[in-house]
Enzyme design. Structure first.
Site, PDB file in Angstrom:
ATOM      1  N   GLY A 165       0.834  -1.203   0.000  1.00 48.83           N
ATOM      2  CA  GLY A 165       0.000   0.000   0.000  1.00 48.83           C
ATOM      3  C   GLY A 165       0.865   1.247   0.000  1.00 48.83           C
ATOM      4  O   GLY A 165       2.097   1.172  -0.025  1.00 48.83           O
ATOM      5  N   ILE A 173       1.406   3.749   2.402  1.00 48.04           N
ATOM      6  CA  ILE A 173       2.311   3.982   3.536  1.00 48.04           C
ATOM      7  C   ILE A 173       3.265   2.791   3.710  1.00 48.04           C
ATOM      8  O   ILE A 173       4.463   2.965   3.929  1.00 48.04           O
ATOM      9  CB  ILE A 173       1.520   4.244   4.837  1.00 48.04           C
ATOM     10  CG1 ILE A 173       0.624   5.477   4.668  1.00 48.04           C
ATOM     11  CG2 ILE A 173       2.479   4.445   6.029  1.00 48.04           C
ATOM     12  CD1 ILE A 173      -0.320   5.755   5.824  1.00 48.04           C
ATOM     13  N   TYR A 183     -15.825   2.206  10.037  1.00 51.15           N
ATOM     14  CA  TYR A 183     -14.358   2.195   9.923  1.00 51.15           C
ATOM     15  C   TYR A 183     -13.732   2.565  11.267  1.00 51.15           C
ATOM     16  O   TYR A 183     -12.886   1.846  11.795  1.00 51.15           O
ATOM     17  CB  TYR A 183     -13.939   3.171   8.823  1.00 51.15           C
ATOM     18  CG  TYR A 183     -12.448   3.321   8.663  1.00 51.15           C
ATOM     19  CD1 TYR A 183     -11.645   2.219   8.425  1.00 51.15           C
ATOM     20  CD2 TYR A 183     -11.848   4.570   8.748  1.00 51.15           C
ATOM     21  CE1 TYR A 183     -10.272   2.355   8.287  1.00 51.15           C
ATOM     22  CE2 TYR A 183     -10.482   4.717   8.604  1.00 51.15           C
ATOM     23  CZ  TYR A 183      -9.693   3.614   8.374  1.00 51.15           C
ATOM     24  OH  TYR A 183      -8.334   3.753   8.237  1.00 51.15           O
ATOM     25  N   LYS A 214     -11.566   0.057  13.747  1.00 49.12           N
ATOM     26  CA  LYS A 214     -10.187   0.361  14.137  1.00 49.12           C
ATOM     27  C   LYS A 214     -10.080   0.569  15.651  1.00 49.12           C
ATOM     28  O   LYS A 214      -9.063   0.255  16.268  1.00 49.12           O
ATOM     29  CB  LYS A 214      -9.674   1.609  13.404  1.00 49.12           C
ATOM     30  CG  LYS A 214      -9.526   1.447  11.909  1.00 49.12           C
ATOM     31  CD  LYS A 214      -8.583   0.332  11.494  1.00 49.12           C
ATOM     32  CE  LYS A 214      -7.144   0.683  11.628  1.00 49.12           C
ATOM     33  NZ  LYS A 214      -6.256  -0.382  11.056  1.00 49.12           N
TER      34      LYS A 214
END
Ligand code: UDP
Length: 325
Positions: free
Chosen positions: A10, A12, A149, A153
């Site tokens: 990805g 990052i 989301y 998380k």
């Protein structure tokens, strides 16, 4: 050292892999290429110290084997991007919750150090700006898909901290604020690659809502430095850190800056949230981190300001046929 990066193909994760390869460490990536791409890691392939596995973090035997081989695990694999989350909530929740369960369970078995990336989304609708790690988290209604989301998380954070307390797993949690730079795709909604690509193509720059919502954009290179510094510190275990820039900008001002810096003829248009995302969509009006905790801990100071970041992204897009990766 041997470093495992889940979600390593990805945006990052691939920059983090670059940083460790430059340090001379051995890097193992696990990525299912759901939002990551092989292009992000193409330049690392063929290097003897670089290994990648295309598979899911749900695959317990694969995770077990990789965890066994590595000293430090960065868990970045997650469903990201507000647009993707609104469109595929089942996948978001399952990936974020189950994937983290597998990684923490395997790391705990072997006593390996873990860094878990969480998100500034967990501050939700809190108006206690700038957000502090010990501040209240205010999520919207469960009927509004966006909050799934943050909630998924947040469950990851609770699980990580529970592993730290109960099973002595050395895990550190970071809440990443808007992180940007070359290789970030606009496909899942992220605003800077979208605005830059729109401006370079002389297409309308799409500001959602009234554009008065604000964000702080941190450069991926600065963020990666902080991630590396944190895992070098054993006393970071069991702690939660905000990482990001504190330079606040409204989305309208961002659109104007992108237009000016690209010398684009694009009109700046506003699109109601209901049309941009889904009916009843709730945005975060301001998202600004308090970064004093990480500043005191590792001396973190973002070095790249917004115009420097935009110059990098614009140059990258120009050299990639208008695409940011
Ligand atoms: N946004 C926008 N136009 C776009 C994409 C995003 O105005 O084409 C807005 C979005 O509504 C939000 C901000 O830009 O207010 C940042 O969006 P992004 O998805 O990059 O990150 P978020 O902060 O929402 O996680």
């Amino acid at each position: 050292m041997k470093i495992l990066i889940t979600g390593g193909a990805g945006f990052i994760g691939s920059h983090l892999a670059d940083a460790y390869m430059q340090r001379g460490d051995e890097v193992f990536l696990l990525d299912d290429l759901s939002t990551g791409t092989i292009e992000n890691i193409e330049h690392l392939k063929g290097n003897a110290a670089f290994h990648y596995t295309i598979d899911s973090v749900h695959n317990r035997p694969v995770v077990a084997e990789l965890v066994d081989r590595c000293d430090v695990i960065y868990h970045l694999a997650a469903a990201v991007g507000v647009q993707l989350i609104v469109e595929s909530p089942v996948n978001t929740i399952e990936t974020n919750v189950h994937g983290t369960e597998v990684v923490l369970e395997q790391a705990a078995k072997k006593g390996k150090r873990v860094l878990l990336t969480s998100t500034s989304e967990v501050y939700g609708l809190s108006d206690d700006v700038p957000f502090r790690e010990d501040g209240n988290l205010v999520l919207g209604a469960s009927t509004k898909g966006r909050w799934s989301y943050a909630c998924s998380k947040l469950l990851d954070e609770f699980l990580a901290l529970a592993y730290f307390r109960e099973k002595k797993l050395p895990v550190v949690v970071v809440r990443l604020f808007n992180t940007v730079g070359p290789r970030q795709t606009g496909r899942y909604g992220m605003v800077i690659p979208r605005f830059v690509q729109q401006a370079l193509a002389n297409e309308p720059i799409t500001v959602f809502g009234d554009g008065q919502q604000s964000r702080c954009f941190g450069f991926v290179g600065d963020v990666v430095e902080a991630l590396v510094a944190l895992t070098d510190r054993e006393d970071a275990a069991g702690e939660v850190f905000n990482i990001g820039s504190t330079q606040e900008v409204t989305i309208r001002a961002l659109a104007e800056t992108v237009k000016r810096m690209t010398k684009s003829d694009s009109p700046i248009v506003t699109i109601p949230y209901d049309e941009a995302y889904a009916a009843g969509f709730e945005d975060m009006p301001r998202r600004v981190p308090d970064t004093s905790k990480i500043a005191n801990f590792i001396g973190f100071r973002p070095r790249t300001d917004l115009e420097e970041i935009l110059s990098e992204v614009i140059a990258h897009c120009r050299s990639h046929d208008g695409s940011n990766f």
